[in-house]
Motif scaffolding. Structure first.
Motif, PDB file in Angstrom:
ATOM      1  N   ASP A  86       0.821  -1.221   0.000  1.00  0.00           N
ATOM      2  CA  ASP A  86       0.000   0.000   0.000  1.00  0.00           C
ATOM      3  C   ASP A  86       0.852   1.267   0.000  1.00  0.00           C
ATOM      4  OD1 ASP A  86      -0.828  -2.258   1.712  1.00  0.00           O
ATOM      5  OD2 ASP A  86      -2.793  -1.285   1.707  1.00  0.00           O
ATOM      6  N   LEU A 133      -5.042  -2.917  -3.806  1.00  0.00           N
ATOM      7  CA  LEU A 133      -5.152  -1.566  -3.257  1.00  0.00           C
ATOM      8  C   LEU A 133      -6.605  -1.132  -3.125  1.00  0.00           C
ATOM      9  CD1 LEU A 133      -2.259   0.167  -5.254  1.00  0.00           C
ATOM     10  CD2 LEU A 133      -2.196  -0.663  -2.898  1.00  0.00           C
ATOM     11  N   SER A 137      -8.583  -0.151   0.374  1.00  0.00           N
ATOM     12  CA  SER A 137      -9.143   1.193   0.486  1.00  0.00           C
ATOM     13  C   SER A 137     -10.635   1.146   0.778  1.00  0.00           C
ATOM     14  CB  SER A 137      -8.888   1.966  -0.808  1.00  0.00           C
ATOM     15  OG  SER A 137      -9.539   3.210  -0.786  1.00  0.00           O
TER      16      SER A 137
END
Length: 230
Positions: A86, A133, A137
């Motif tokens: 990340d 990712l 998120s």
């Protein structure tokens, strides 16, 4: 080497890649293999994330410590595992945690620019990192949106979920109670009641007033669906 390839293929960043394709990629792009002795520091909190790093042998300890509150969370990861990709991209590219070798460890690492080259070489690599990712998120945003109305038990589960991964083991929270209350937005009686509830369900162990050990991460995260009121 074949065993190393097999381990990498179990990681989300390499899903859908054949053994032959991975071997071809590693032959063209400079992966570097590093060894760390037991107790040796691998990453310092604040270090820039200049490489994507994979644990291909051994176990590591990850340690997050608050700069403003007396709160720390540690957990262990066992190979195969990727260490927080990340932070390779985005506004903040410094690791917020320190990492240590719990035993002799093998780390395979790839420089950021070389990783970008790899992403450009095959859409499967690119889609894998985008999915990784995006999933992280979206999960964190969902937790933040639910935090206000969440019970203290749910907030503890969200905290553990945010700082650890599905593969994490030996998760330990170390804290001063008033600081953990501040972090969770609750009062001490409610925190104690939540810990008692989780301990009764054998999801955590609370050996003293400043330590909590997660006994079952998956079951703890599942508590988010139970709608308890603690």
């Amino acid at each position: 080497m074949d065993n190393m390839f097999d381990k990498l293929l179990h990681l989300p960043l390499f899903q859908g890649i054949s053994h032959e394709r991975l071997e071809e990629t590693i032959e063209k792009i400079p992966f570097h293999f590093l060894k760390f002795k037991k107790g040796e520091r691998i990453i310092d909190a604040g270090d820039p994330c200049t490489h994507v790093r994979f644990v291909v042998s051994g176990r590591i300890l990850m340690e997050y410590e608050s700069l403003n509150l007396k709160f720390k969370i540690t957990h262990e990861l066992t190979s195969p595992e990727v260490i927080a990709p990340d932070y390779l991209f985005g506004l903040d590219t410094c690791y917020p945690f320190s990492t240590y070798a719990l035993e002799e460890c093998g780390i395979l690492q790839l420089a950021k620019q070389d990783y970008v080259t790899m992403l450009q070489s095959d859409k499967i690599f690119l889609y894998n990192i985008l999915n990784y990712l995006s999933r992280n998120s979206q999960s964190r945003k969902s937790q933040l949106l639910n935090m206000t109305n969440a019970s203290v038990v749910d907030r503890i589960a969200m905290l553990v979920s945010a700082f650890t991964t599905q593969q994490s083991s030996n998760i330990t929270l170390s804290f001063r109670q008033r600081d953990l209350c501040r972090l969770l937005g609750t009062r001490r009686p409610a925190l104690v009641s939540a810990f008692n509830y989780l301990e009764d369900k054998k999801l955590i162990i609370v050996p003293n007033s400043y330590t909590a050990v997660v006994n079952d991460r998956k079951a703890l995260i599942d508590e988010l669906q139970n709608g308890n009121t603690f």
